[in-house]
Design a protein around this motif. Structure first.
Motif, PDB file in Angstrom:
ATOM      1  N   CYS A  10      65.524 -11.157  14.990  1.00 23.99           N
ATOM      2  CA  CYS A  10      64.235 -10.558  15.334  1.00 23.99           C
ATOM      3  C   CYS A  10      63.376 -10.377  14.085  1.00 23.99           C
ATOM      4  O   CYS A  10      62.170 -10.613  14.112  1.00 23.99           O
ATOM      5  CB  CYS A  10      64.454  -9.205  16.012  1.00 23.99           C
ATOM      6  SG  CYS A  10      65.289  -9.301  17.622  1.00 23.99           S
ATOM      7  N   LYS A  21      68.167 -12.512  18.470  1.00 24.58           N
ATOM      8  CA  LYS A  21      67.366 -12.793  19.652  1.00 24.58           C
ATOM      9  C   LYS A  21      68.254 -13.291  20.781  1.00 24.58           C
ATOM     10  O   LYS A  21      69.212 -14.027  20.566  1.00 24.58           O
ATOM     11  CB  LYS A  21      66.308 -13.860  19.355  1.00 24.58           C
ATOM     12  CG  LYS A  21      65.262 -13.444  18.339  1.00 24.58           C
ATOM     13  CD  LYS A  21      64.272 -14.571  18.112  1.00 24.58           C
ATOM     14  CE  LYS A  21      63.211 -14.200  17.081  1.00 24.58           C
ATOM     15  NZ  LYS A  21      62.266 -15.311  16.838  1.00 24.58           N
ATOM     16  N   CYS A  93      63.006  -9.324  21.563  1.00 25.76           N
ATOM     17  CA  CYS A  93      63.041  -8.279  20.546  1.00 25.76           C
ATOM     18  C   CYS A  93      61.956  -7.242  20.820  1.00 25.76           C
ATOM     19  O   CYS A  93      60.886  -7.560  21.340  1.00 25.76           O
ATOM     20  CB  CYS A  93      62.817  -8.870  19.144  1.00 25.76           C
ATOM     21  SG  CYS A  93      63.987 -10.156  18.673  1.00 25.76           S
ATOM     22  N   GLY A 179      64.867  -4.085  15.999  1.00 28.55           N
ATOM     23  CA  GLY A 179      64.464  -5.000  17.056  1.00 28.55           C
ATOM     24  C   GLY A 179      65.080  -4.631  18.388  1.00 28.55           C
ATOM     25  O   GLY A 179      65.011  -5.409  19.346  1.00 28.55           O
TER      26      GLY A 179
END
Length: 327
Positions: A10, A21, A93, A179
């Motif tokens: 992220c 991610k 995120c 994130g």
């Protein structure tokens, strides 16, 4: 140029503390955005029609409609504020920082809490109207309803602060990496105050209303002796009973359908991690209830259909349109 490992993070500049991610297939992501955005717009639009109708036409300035107005405002805010942020939670995120994460949930719980309490107040209003009609004008006044609405929103704000106090005091405390948007809540407390108590009150009140309505209909039927009127009276009574049963069933079934999945997940110990499929589905089922509320509580009223026609055709812009007879 980013390495493959950095591209999966992220925040690539935070190699050791950034979340990874969780990329969805493009088709799935597009479907989620389209569906959720459509529900958000529809929720805001339907509830805005309710707000304009009740606020503009003076004939609708009644205690009952004031409760409907409060419900429509809370549901409108769900479509305008809560749902768009929920769409952001579907992203791989959370990019809005640690502070906005608990702040979003605070707004979420406050608005949804007000919506649920408004439903309970509407149930109380209908209970008094059916079970004690002679004292209804003195018990349910505009001034009292205004106080109820104020207490409803005040309770929702206070409850949300107490419920999320630890998360608001230390934003990001429960995040495992940058994130991520995670909050820690006591599922049992939320279950009791946001689900069990409200739904129990709604069921008890509507069952009592339905029982009284049926008993009154049977009493009227027993006093009808004219043979020519028996068939028409019987049809009227049956329609009344079916309408009462249908209203009770719709209110309870829709509320349970929308809220049960979320609280089942909450009781299972599942963390509110952003972007998970379970979080998206259970959350938007609750939000969809705000989209259905205008249909359940307003679309069943003939005056609403007439007021919508006047709004859509812009006749409400005419002088003295607020005095229009729409009842």
């Amino acid at each position: 140029m980013q390495t493959p490992e950095e591209a999966e993070l992220c925040f690539p500049q935070l190699l050791n503390t950034s979340c990874k991610k969780h990329i969805r297939p493009q088709a799935e992501a597009m479907l989620i955005y389209i569906v959720l955005s459509s529900i958000s717009l529809l929720t805001a639009a339907l509830n805005l029609l309710v707000i304009i109708s009740i606020s503009h036409f003076r004939q609708l300035h009644t205690p009952t409609n004031l409760l409907l107005l409060s419900l429509a405002v809370s549901d409108f805010l769900v479509g305008l504020l809560v749902m768009p942020f929920q769409i952001l939670l579907t992203e791989p995120c959370w990019l809005l920082g640690d502070l906005l994460c608990p702040l979003y949930y605070f707004i979420n719980f406050t608005i949804l809490g007000a919506s649920v309490v408004n439903m309970v107040l509407i149930s109380v209003d209908r209970y008094v109207a059916i079970c004690d009609p002679l004292h209804y004008p003195t018990k349910i006044t505009t001034e009292r309803v205004q106080i109820w609405v104020f207490l409803c929103w005040g309770y929702s704000v206070f409850y949300s602060i107490m419920f999320l106090y630890d998360n608001l005091k230390q934003p990001g405390k429960y995040n495992s990496c940058y994130g991520e948007c995670v909050i820690n809540i006591i599922g049992a407390v939320d279950l009791i105050f946001s689900f069990i108590i409200p739904i129990s009150a709604i069921i008890i009140l509507y069952v009592r209303v339905f029982a009284v309505a049926v008993s009154q209909a049977r009493a009227m039927r027993s006093h009808i002796t004219a043979v020519t009127l028996k068939s028409s009276a019987t049809v009227t009574v049956k329609k009344s009973e079916l309408k009462g049963a249908r209203t009770l069933g719709v209110v309870v079934a829709v509320f349970l359908m929308c809220y049960c999945p979320y609280y089942c997940v909450s009781l299972s110990g599942y963390d509110l991690v952003m972007g998970s499929s379970t979080d998206i589905l259970s959350g938007f089922l609750i939000f969809f209830n705000s989209c259905l509320n205008p249909v359940i509580y307003a679309f069943l009223y003939p005056w609403f259909r007439k007021s919508v026609k006047l709004i859509v055709t812009l006749e409400i812009l005419q002088p003295h349109s607020c005095e229009t007879n729409i009842l």
